[in-house]
Motif scaffolding. Sequence first.
Motif, mmCIF file in Angstrom:
data_model
loop_
_atom_site.group_PDB
_atom_site.id
_atom_site.type_symbol
_atom_site.label_atom_id
_atom_site.label_comp_id
_atom_site.label_asym_id
_atom_site.label_seq_id
_atom_site.Cartn_x
_atom_site.Cartn_y
_atom_site.Cartn_z
ATOM 1 N N UNK A 83 -1.774 4.423 6.650
ATOM 2 C CA UNK A 83 -0.328 4.574 6.510
ATOM 3 C C UNK A 83 -0.030 5.644 5.474
ATOM 4 N N UNK A 84 1.187 6.147 5.477
ATOM 5 C CA UNK A 84 1.590 7.139 4.493
ATOM 6 C C UNK A 84 1.785 6.469 3.136
ATOM 7 N N UNK A 85 1.166 7.010 2.115
ATOM 8 C CA UNK A 85 1.354 6.517 0.750
ATOM 9 C C UNK A 85 2.046 7.618 -0.041
ATOM 10 N N UNK A 86 3.285 7.374 -0.399
ATOM 11 C CA UNK A 86 4.042 8.364 -1.163
ATOM 12 C C UNK A 86 3.686 8.259 -2.646
ATOM 13 N N UNK A 87 3.728 9.388 -3.332
ATOM 14 C CA UNK A 87 3.453 9.422 -4.769
ATOM 15 C C UNK A 87 4.741 9.736 -5.511
ATOM 16 N N UNK A 88 5.148 8.833 -6.411
ATOM 17 C CA UNK A 88 6.320 9.091 -7.243
ATOM 18 C C UNK A 88 5.969 10.159 -8.268
ATOM 19 N N UNK A 89 6.911 11.039 -8.614
ATOM 20 C CA UNK A 89 6.610 12.103 -9.574
ATOM 21 C C UNK A 89 6.416 11.598 -10.998
ATOM 22 N N UNK A 90 6.845 10.386 -11.256
ATOM 23 C CA UNK A 90 6.688 9.802 -12.584
ATOM 24 C C UNK A 90 6.346 8.335 -12.477
ATOM 25 N N UNK A 91 6.271 7.698 -13.625
ATOM 26 C CA UNK A 91 5.961 6.274 -13.659
ATOM 27 C C UNK A 91 7.240 5.456 -13.524
ATOM 28 N N UNK A 92 8.260 5.851 -14.255
ATOM 29 C CA UNK A 92 9.564 5.201 -14.211
ATOM 30 C C UNK A 92 10.622 6.301 -14.174
ATOM 31 N N UNK A 93 11.872 5.924 -14.206
ATOM 32 C CA UNK A 93 12.938 6.917 -14.169
ATOM 33 C C UNK A 93 13.679 6.898 -12.844
ATOM 34 N N UNK A 94 14.700 7.759 -12.739
ATOM 35 C CA UNK A 94 15.605 7.735 -11.587
ATOM 36 C C UNK A 94 14.881 7.955 -10.262
ATOM 37 N N UNK A 95 13.934 8.912 -10.229
ATOM 38 C CA UNK A 95 13.256 9.195 -8.964
ATOM 39 C C UNK A 95 12.370 8.034 -8.521
ATOM 40 N N UNK A 96 11.672 7.447 -9.472
ATOM 41 C CA UNK A 96 10.835 6.296 -9.138
ATOM 42 C C UNK A 96 11.693 5.137 -8.635
ATOM 43 N N UNK A 97 12.838 4.923 -9.271
ATOM 44 C CA UNK A 97 13.742 3.847 -8.838
ATOM 45 C C UNK A 97 14.244 4.116 -7.424
ATOM 46 N N UNK A 98 14.670 5.367 -7.176
ATOM 47 C CA UNK A 98 15.198 5.711 -5.854
ATOM 48 C C UNK A 98 14.139 5.529 -4.773
ATOM 49 N N UNK A 100 11.506 3.566 -4.886
ATOM 50 C CA UNK A 100 11.220 2.136 -4.738
ATOM 51 C C UNK A 100 12.309 1.456 -3.918
ATOM 52 N N UNK A 101 13.566 1.848 -4.145
ATOM 53 C CA UNK A 101 14.675 1.230 -3.423
ATOM 54 C C UNK A 101 14.657 1.542 -1.932
ATOM 55 N N UNK A 102 14.015 2.650 -1.557
ATOM 56 C CA UNK A 102 13.958 3.052 -0.148
ATOM 57 C C UNK A 102 12.871 2.309 0.636
ATOM 58 N N UNK A 103 11.996 1.606 -0.056
ATOM 59 C CA UNK A 103 10.849 0.986 0.615
ATOM 60 C C UNK A 103 11.267 -0.112 1.585
ATOM 61 N N UNK A 104 10.604 -0.120 2.720
ATOM 62 C CA UNK A 104 10.747 -1.181 3.711
ATOM 63 C C UNK A 104 9.467 -2.020 3.707
ATOM 64 N N UNK A 135 10.662 -3.857 -9.046
ATOM 65 C CA UNK A 135 10.139 -4.827 -8.079
ATOM 66 C C UNK A 135 10.717 -6.213 -8.308
ATOM 67 N N UNK A 136 10.415 -7.099 -7.355
ATOM 68 C CA UNK A 136 10.854 -8.495 -7.427
ATOM 69 C C UNK A 136 9.734 -9.422 -7.890
ATOM 70 N N UNK A 137 8.499 -8.962 -7.787
ATOM 71 C CA UNK A 137 7.339 -9.781 -8.158
ATOM 72 C C UNK A 137 6.226 -8.858 -8.619
ATOM 73 N N UNK A 138 5.236 -9.445 -9.279
ATOM 74 C CA UNK A 138 4.140 -8.666 -9.868
ATOM 75 C C UNK A 138 2.804 -9.302 -9.502
#
Length: 388
Positions: A83-98, A100-104, A135-138
Motif C-alpha cells: 500500500x502507499x505509505x505517505x511521509x509527513x514532512x515533520x513530526x508534528x505541526x499543521x501539515x502532520x495534523x492535516x 493525519x485527519x485525511x486518513x481513512x 490519534x485516538x489510541x496508541x
Amino acid sequence: MRTLDELDVDGKRVLVRVDFNVPLKDGEVADDTRIRAALPTLEELRRNNAALVLVSHLGRPKNREPELSLRPVAGRLGELLGTDVRLAPGVVGDQAIAMANELQPGDVLLLENVRYEPGETKNDADLADQLAALADAYVNDAFGAAHRAHASTEGVARRLPHAAGRLLEREVKTLTAIIEDPAKPLVAVVGGAKVTDKIAVIDRFLEVADAILIGGAMCFPFFKAQGHDVGSSLCEEEGIAPAKLALEKAAQGGCRLELPNDLVLGDRFAAEAERKQLDGVDVPDGWMGLDVGPRTAERYAAEIAQAGTVFWNGPMGAFELEPFAAGTRAVAEAVANAPGTTVVGGGDSAAAIQQFGLADRVTHLSTGGGASLELLEGKTLPGVEALS
C-alpha cells in the motif's frame, strides 16, 4: 501490560511507535529486518479497520540531517505492506495534523524522524501532547526503544488509550520467561567487548542459570582477575573488579561460570593480521586475543546442545573479520541446532546469526539489545510500564 486484544481500534486513528532505526546505504534500506518485525502488528490493526500514524526514530540526528530522513523507510514499508505509505514532512505541526485527519481506515502515514524534535529524548510534555493529538489510541511496538522514557515511548502513552503491539508483547513474555520459568538447564552465552556493559545481567544469571559461557573481549578482565597475561588484547580495566566478584560469586553458588581455555590470536585488529592459535589463555606480548579457540567452541557447543533454554548475547570474537569469525559461527550453529528454547538477545548477536543465515532457526530473535538486557536484569522499562 495491555495488549491489542484489549484495545478498540475500529474506525480509529492509531499512533503506533515502531522501531524503524534501520541501516541505510545509498539512500535505500540496507536491512529491513526491523520493518518486517512490525508487520504483524500493522497488518492486524489495518484488518481491524484502523488508520495508522507511525512514529519512529532513525539514528541520532543533531540538526535534522537529511540523510537521516525516514523517506527510504516509507518506500520500503509501502512495498512490504502493498500500500502507499505517505511521509509527513515533520513530526508534528499543521501539515502532520492535516495529513493525519485525511486518513481513512487502512491508510498508513509515517511521521518524519521523531528525533528531529529535541523534545523527544527529553520526554517533553508539549511534544507528547502534540503526538497524542494526531490519534485516538496508541500502540507501542518498539521494544528496542522501550527502555527509554521518551515522548513517543512513555509520554504519549499516558495521554491515550494504549496497548502493546504483538512484537513488544512477545519480547516481554519471552524474555521474562527466561528468568521466571525457563526449561532447565538454563545456559547463558555472554560475549562482547565490555564486562561493565553486561555485569548486571551476568549477576542475574548467576542467580538463575546453570551455566554462563563467557566469550569475546570481555573474557580478558576475567583472565586478568585470575592473574593471566592478556598481551595487547582489548581488556577493560574497569571490568576487572566486577569480573573478580562474579568469579567469587560463581564459586559460592550453583551456577558455573565458564571461560575459554584456548584462543585465536592476531598481531593486530585486521582481517589481514598474522594469526595463530593459542593452546591456553596467557597471551604473549604483541598479540591480541580475537576469537575463542576450537576447543572452547566445541565445549560451549556441547553445553548449548544439552540446554533446555539458551540465551545468547554478544559475539565470541571479532566475527566481522572472517579469520576471527569461527568461534561466533560455532556458537551460532550450536544455538540454531539446539533442541531447547533458544533466544538471541539482539545487538551484535542478532547481526551475527543473520550473517550466518541462521536467524530463522532460533525460537526468538530479539529486536532490542539494550532493552533485552535491562529487562533480564530486572529493571523496569519505561515504555512497558506506561502500557499497564
